[in-house]
Design an enzyme around this catalytic site. Sequence first.
Site, PDB file in Angstrom:
ATOM      1  CG  ASP A   1      42.981  45.224  27.649  1.00  0.00           C
ATOM      2  OD1 ASP A   1      42.011  44.430  27.684  1.00  0.00           O
ATOM      3  OD2 ASP A   1      43.931  45.184  28.440  1.00  0.00           O
TER       4      ASP A   1
ATOM      5  CG  HIS B   1      40.318  46.279  30.937  1.00  0.00           C
ATOM      6  ND1 HIS B   1      41.337  45.352  30.950  1.00  0.00           N
ATOM      7  CD2 HIS B   1      40.839  47.420  31.455  1.00  0.00           C
ATOM      8  CE1 HIS B   1      42.418  45.914  31.459  1.00  0.00           C
ATOM      9  NE2 HIS B   1      42.155  47.170  31.772  1.00  0.00           N
TER      10      HIS B   1
ATOM     11  N   GLY C   1      33.727  33.620  37.465  1.00  0.00           N
ATOM     12  CA  GLY C   1      32.526  33.794  36.661  1.00  0.00           C
ATOM     13  C   GLY C   1      31.436  34.632  37.302  1.00  0.00           C
ATOM     14  CB  SER C   2      31.322  37.327  39.859  1.00  0.00           C
ATOM     15  OG  SER C   2      32.176  38.320  39.375  1.00  0.00           O
TER      16      SER C   2
ATOM     17  CD  GLU D   1      34.516  43.958  36.249  1.00  0.00           C
ATOM     18  OE1 GLU D   1      34.317  42.805  35.830  1.00  0.00           O
ATOM     19  OE2 GLU D   1      35.597  44.317  36.740  1.00  0.00           O
TER      20      GLU D   1
ATOM     21  CG  ASN E   1      37.618  41.538  27.776  1.00  0.00           C
ATOM     22  OD1 ASN E   1      37.333  40.583  28.510  1.00  0.00           O
ATOM     23  ND2 ASN E   1      38.634  42.347  28.033  1.00  0.00           N
TER      24      ASN E   1
HETATM   25  C1  GRF Z   1      36.796  40.971  36.100  1.00  0.00           C
HETATM   26  O1  GRF Z   1      37.442  41.858  36.948  1.00  0.00           O
HETATM   27  C2  GRF Z   1      36.917  41.457  34.671  1.00  0.00           C
HETATM   28  O2  GRF Z   1      36.998  42.837  34.561  1.00  0.00           O
HETATM   29  C3  GRF Z   1      38.209  40.830  34.230  1.00  0.00           C
HETATM   30  O3  GRF Z   1      38.234  39.581  34.874  1.00  0.00           O
HETATM   31  C4  GRF Z   1      37.455  39.608  36.061  1.00  0.00           C
HETATM   32  C5  GRF Z   1      36.460  38.491  35.955  1.00  0.00           C
HETATM   33  O4  GRF Z   1      35.801  38.238  37.149  1.00  0.00           O
HETATM   34  N1  GRF Z   1      38.286  40.761  32.790  1.00  0.00           N
HETATM   35  P1  GRF Z   1      34.684  37.102  37.192  1.00  0.00           P
HETATM   36  O5  GRF Z   1      35.327  35.784  36.792  1.00  0.00           O
HETATM   37  O6  GRF Z   1      33.581  37.482  36.245  1.00  0.00           O
HETATM   38  O7  GRF Z   1      34.227  37.083  38.614  1.00  0.00           O
END
Ligand code: GRF
Length: 197
Positions: free
Chosen positions: A149, A108, A11-12, A178, A106
């Site tokens: 996707d 990706h 969940g970062s 991200e 989402n």
């Molecule tokens: C991320 O790399 C995202 O692109 C993918 O899952 C991962 C989630 O990471 N869909 P986090 O749980 O938000 O740390």
Amino acid sequence: MKIGVLASHGGSNLQAILDAIRDGRLQAEVTLVISNNPGAFALERARAAGVATAVINGKSHPDDVARDLAIADALATAGVEWVVLAGYMKKLGTHTLTRFRNRVLNIHPALLPKFGGQGMYGMNVHKAVVEAGEKESGPTVHLVDEVYDHGQIVAQAKVPVLPTDTPEELSARVLKAEHELFPATLSRIAKGELRIG
Ligand code: GRF
């Protein structure tokens, strides 16, 4: 903007969204975090931020349709307007997708439409990017539909792929991007700057 987040692991990205809200960079509220995984650290991040949580999975709802409806109902009850998948490893059901049509996003970890589709998740993505000798990669925020996707691309950010990169090094660079891209994109949606769907 009321957001419901689904997350399966760390969940970062959820944290990046919560931090952006706290700092006033994103005018929104996370009203519910749902996980299929009761041990997901994402649930602890939600609790620490005072956000309601729910665990909905094959154990709580063995029937696929009942599970799909439980997710849709929980989101609707929490007043959710936008559904955010942040490392959610399950496919959403048709009831949830229909109820939140063009309102599910989402993230990706590659530049779609390249390096997407079934099996392209986690380190598999970064391995494929490195093996293909790509010069750049980066996250894509896209709408979710019934195909992995596949939905409309909403935003992308680019990072370099270095010739010496391991998949793990690339993954860390993309994940950092991200954490910028997702809250910034949600903020643009909240402000009505992006046309979606
Ligand atoms: C991320 O790399 C995202 O692109 C993918 O899952 C991962 C989630 O990471 N869909 P986090 O749980 O938000 O740390």
